[in-house]
Design an enzyme around this catalytic site. Structure first.
Site, PDB file in Angstrom:
ATOM      1  N   GLY A 190      12.094   6.649  88.118  1.00 40.91           N
ATOM      2  CA  GLY A 190      11.984   5.202  88.189  1.00 40.91           C
ATOM      3  C   GLY A 190      12.828   4.520  87.130  1.00 40.91           C
TER       4      GLY A 190
ATOM      5  N   GLY B 139      13.275   1.333  84.311  1.00 41.50           N
ATOM      6  CA  GLY B 139      12.339   0.852  83.294  1.00 41.50           C
ATOM      7  C   GLY B 139      12.225   1.789  82.116  1.00 41.50           C
TER       8      GLY B 139
ATOM      9  N   LYS C 284      10.741  15.048  86.252  1.00 42.95           N
ATOM     10  CA  LYS C 284       9.509  14.818  85.485  1.00 42.95           C
ATOM     11  C   LYS C 284       8.312  15.023  86.401  1.00 42.95           C
ATOM     12  CE  LYS C 284      10.564  10.610  84.089  1.00 42.95           C
ATOM     13  NZ  LYS C 284      11.778  10.484  84.919  1.00 42.95           N
TER      14      LYS C 284
ATOM     15  N   HIS D  59       4.613   4.873  82.408  1.00 42.87           N
ATOM     16  CA  HIS D  59       4.624   3.997  83.584  1.00 42.87           C
ATOM     17  C   HIS D  59       3.585   2.895  83.471  1.00 42.87           C
ATOM     18  CE1 HIS D  59       6.430   7.805  85.015  1.00 42.87           C
ATOM     19  NE2 HIS D  59       7.280   6.943  85.567  1.00 42.87           N
TER      20      HIS D  59
ATOM     21  N   CYS E  11      10.172 -25.196  43.122  1.00 44.46           N
ATOM     22  CA  CYS E  11      11.324 -25.340  42.215  1.00 44.46           C
ATOM     23  C   CYS E  11      10.861 -25.388  40.757  1.00 44.46           C
ATOM     24  CB  CYS E  11      12.115 -26.595  42.576  1.00 44.46           C
ATOM     25  SG  CYS E  11      13.563 -26.838  41.539  1.00 44.46           S
TER      26      CYS E  11
ATOM     27  N   MET F  59      22.098 -28.836  43.133  1.00 44.33           N
ATOM     28  CA  MET F  59      22.221 -28.942  41.672  1.00 44.33           C
ATOM     29  C   MET F  59      23.643 -29.297  41.246  1.00 44.33           C
ATOM     30  SD  MET F  59      22.222 -24.935  40.473  1.00 44.33           S
ATOM     31  CE  MET F  59      20.471 -24.759  40.436  1.00 44.33           C
TER      32      MET F  59
END
Length: 580
Positions: free
Chosen positions: A57, A59, A110, A222, A405, A497
Site C-alpha cells: 500500500g 502511505g 510483507k 496501517h 530589557c 540602541m
C-alpha cells in the site's frame, strides 16, 4: 469531526502524484505506463541476474519506490493508501523484469493477507508465463506474545531484506541462494513500533483515538491500534520498554538477543516525529543495547517505512555477522537508502577534545595603572544606574518586546559589580574592555549580550592603538558601533540602541581633532545627542530586533535599548564630572 487536512491536490490523485514526484526527483527511476509501478531505468543491467520486486500500500513512503535502484529493488508496485496493489500491476512488473533478461524474480512481501493473496496470484500467473518466480514473506513484528493464525506482521525489517537481497542479486547469487539466505536473516530480525498519535488516510478520520499524553505500543503501519496503551514516558524509558518487549523470552514472537551479539539497528520514523526526537531516541536505543552487552554494528535513523503522519517510531534489530555487514555496506543507488558509515558504532570514540582556548580575560591577573581608579568609578556608576533603571527598561520593553530589557541589563551590571569586588581594574583600557566583553557575553544573555560583547570586543582591539587618550576612546567606540551594525544588521533609524549610540559616537569622533581641554564639552554634547536619539525612537518604526515584529501603531514609547545606552553614557559623564 472533519478529516485531518493534508497538503495534497485531491484524495483520488494523491497516490499517482506522489509516485510521479518520487520518480521525477530520482534520475534512475521510471514509471510503468498504465500501472503504479516504479522501475529502474537501467533494466539492461539485470540481464542474467535475479530481479527483486516488492511493494504494498501507499502511505509508507519512501517505501517502496524509494528503494528501487542498483543494489536494491529492481521495481516496486504500489496500491492505494494502505491497500494492497492489484495482481495485474504486480504481474506487469514481473513480466517487465523477465523481459529485461532477469534470470528470475524474487517477490519480497510483507505479511498481510491482501499482499500475500495479490502477490501470490501474480506469482502463479507469472509461472504460467514461464517466469522463474519465488516469494519471501517478511513477518518480523515482535508485538504479539501469541500471534494469531495470520502470523506476525511485516514491518520496517522489510527494508533490511531489500538491501541484503539486493546486494546478493547484484553479486550474481541465484534465486534459491538469495531465498535461503534472507530466510535465515529473518529468523534474527525483529521490529516493534510505538506511537504518540494515530494517522488518517486522506479524506478519512483518524484510524483510532489516542488521548493526549498516551502512547500506543506494538502498533502496525496501517493505522491499526497496538497491543498496549500507557502514559507517555521519557525517551529512555520508552526505548527500554520496547527492547525489553522485543526480547522477552516469554513471547512467541521475541527476538533472541544475548550479550556479545552484534546487531544492525534501524530507528524508523513512522512519519511525524521531529528529527530532534529521532536523534534522542537513536541515542537511547544505542545506549540501551550497549548496556545489555550488545554490539551495535550499524545504525540507520530516519524515515524508512512510514505510516502517513503517525507521530511514532519503530525499532528494528537484525542480528549481524561479517557477511551480513558486507551485504549491508554494499553500495546502492536507491534514493531512499541513507549514506551510512561502515565503521562499527559501538566501541568508537565519538568525542573530540576541545581546542586550547587559554584563560578568559575576566580570570586573568591584571596590573593597575593611572586610569584604574577613574575607570572603576565610571563602571560603578554605570552599574548602579542600570540597576536603578531596571523596572523602567522592563516597562518600556513590555510595549514592544518580551519585557526583560531591564533584567538583562541588571544581570550584566551585577556580574560587573561582582567582578569589581574581587579584581583590580587593569590600567590598560583594552584589557578592561576585553574583561567586560567576556562578562557580558557569559552573564547578560540574549541578543543584547551578543551586541554589547561585539561592541566591547571590537572596541578593545582599537582603544590601545594610536596616541591614546580621548581620541583612542572615540576611535574604539566607533569600531564597536561598526561591528554592531555589521553583525546585527541594524542601522540608525531602525529603532534600536544604535539610535542613541551612533549620534553619540559621531559627536565623540570630534575628540580626534579637539584642542586640549575641549574634551568634556564634546562628551557632554555626545551624551545630549544620545538622549535625544533615544527619545526620537518614539516616532520610529522598528525595522530590526524583536520589536520589528510588532504592529507599528502599537509602539509609541522610546526603544528600551536606546534608553539604556543613553543612561550608560550619562553615567560615565557624571562619574567623570564628579572626579574633576
Amino acid at each position: 469531526m472533519e478529516p485531518h487536512k493534508k497538503l495534497i491536490n485531491s484524495v483520488d490523485d494523491c497516490v499517482d502524484e506522489a509516485l510521479c514526484g518520487i520518480v521525477r526527483a530520482g534520475g534512475g527511476l521510471s514509471l510503468l505506463r498504465g500501472h503504479r509501478v516504479v522501475l529502474r531505468t537501467d533494466l539492461e543491467n539485470l540481464r542474467g541476474k535475479v530481479a527483486l520486486l516488492s511493494g504494498g500500500g501507499s502511505g509508507h513512503e519512501p517505501a517502496h519506490g524509494g528503494y528501487v535502484g542498483a543494489g536494491m529493488l529492481s521495481a516496486a508496485v504500489a496500491g492505494g493508501v494502505f491497500a494492497s496493489p492489484p495482481p495485474a500491476s504486480i504481474l506487469a512488473a514481473i513480466i517487465s523484469l523477465h523481459n529485461a533478461g532477469a534470470s528470475g524474480v524474487l517477490l519480497i512481501v510483507k505479511n498481510y493477507t491482501g499482499d500475500r493473496l495479490n502477490f501470490g496470484l501474480a506469482a502463479e500467473q507469472a509461472r504460467n508465463h514461464g517466469v522463474a518466480v519465488d516469494m519471501v514473506i517478511v513477518a518480523e513484528d515482535c508485538a504479539f506474545d501469541r500471534p494469531s493464525k495470520a502470523g506476525r506482521r511485516g514491518l520496517c525489517g522489510t527494508v533490511f531484506i531489500h538491501k541484503l537481497a539486493g546486494a546478493l542479486a547484484e553479486r550474481g547469487s541465484s534465486l534459491d541462494q538469495i531465498v535461503a539466505q534472507v530466510k535465515e536473516v529473518l529468523k534474527g530480525t525483529g521490529t516493534l513500533g510505538v506511537s504518540l498519535s494515530p494517522c488518517s488516510v486522506p479524506g478519512c478520520l483518524p484510524s483510532f483515538d489516542l488521548p493526549l499524553g498516551y502512547m500506543e505500543l506494538g502498533l502496525g503501519i496501517h493505522g491499526e491500534p497496538g497491543i498496549k496503551r500507557s502514559k507517555v514516558a521519557s525517551a529512555d524509558e520508552v526505548v527500554k520498554t520496547m527492547i525489553d518487549h522485543m526480547t522477552n523470552p516469554d513471547s512467541q514472537s521475541h527476538l533472541q538477543l544475548k550479550s556479545g551479539d552484534s546487531v544492525v539497528l534501524c530507528v524508523n520514523n513512522l512519519g511525524a516525529l521531529s528529527c530532534l526526537e529521532m536523534a534522542v531516541v537513536t541515542r537511547a536505543a544505542i545506549i540501551c543495547l550497549e548496556n545489555r552487552g550488545v554490539v551495535v554494528a550499524r545504525v540507520m535513523s530516519g524515515s524508512f517505512m512510514t505510516s502517513l503522519e503517525m507521530a511514532g517510531v519503530s525499532l528494528t534489530l537484525m542480528l549481524a555477522n561479517e557477511e551480513i555487514l558486507r551485504l549491508f555496506d554494499a553500495k546502492t543507488s536507491a534514493p531512499a537508502w541513507p549514506n551510512l558509515s561502515s565503521v562499527c558504532v559501538s566501541g568508537r570514540s565519538y568525542t573530540t577534545g576541545p581546542p586550547a582556548m587559554g584563560t578568559r580575560p575576566q580570570d586573568d591577573t591584571h596590573a593597575e595603572g593611572p586610569l584604574s581608579p577613574v575607570m572603576r568609578k565610571a563602571l560603578e556608576r554605570v552599574c548602579s544606574t542600570l540597576l536603578e533603571k531596571q523596572e523602567e527598561l522592563n516597562s518600556l520593553d513590555r510595549a514592544a518586546g518580551d519585557g526583560d530589557c531591564g533584567n538583562t541589563h541588571a544581570q550584566a551590571a551585577r556580574a560587573i559589580q561582582e567582578w569589581l569586588q574581587d579584581h583590580v581594574v587593569p590600567g590598560c583600557p583594552g584589557k578592561l574592555l576585553s574583561v567586560l566583553a567576556g562578562l557580558v557575553q557569559e552573564k547578560m544573555g540574549g541578543s543584547s549580550g551578543a551586541l554589547y560583547s561585539l561592541f566591547l570586543t571590537a572596541a578593545a582591539a582599537r582603544v590601545n592603538e594610536g596616541r591614546g587618550g580621548a581620541a583612542a576612546w572615540a576611535t574604539a567606540m566607533h569600531a564597536g558601533t561598526q561591528a554592531m551594525r555589521r553583525y546585527g544588521g541594524a542601522d540608525p533609524g531602525d529603532r534600536t540602541m544604535l539610535d542613541a549610540l551612533c549620534p553619540a559616537v559621531d559627536e565623540l569622533m570630534k575628540l580626534t581633532t579637539a584642542p586640549p581641554g575641549g574634551e568634556m564639552a564634546i562628551l557632554q554634547a555626545a551624551v545630549q545627542k544620545a538622549a535625544l536619539g533615544a527619545e526620537a525612537t518614539c516616532n520610529l518604526t522598528a525595522r530590526a530586533g524583536r520589536a520589528s515584529y510588532i504592529a507599528a501603531e502599537r509602539v509609541t514609547l522610546p526603544d528600551p535599548g536606546a534608553v539604556a545606552v543613553a543612561n550608560i553614557l550619562r553615567a560615565v559623564l557624571e562619574s567623570l564630572e564628579g572626579q574633576k
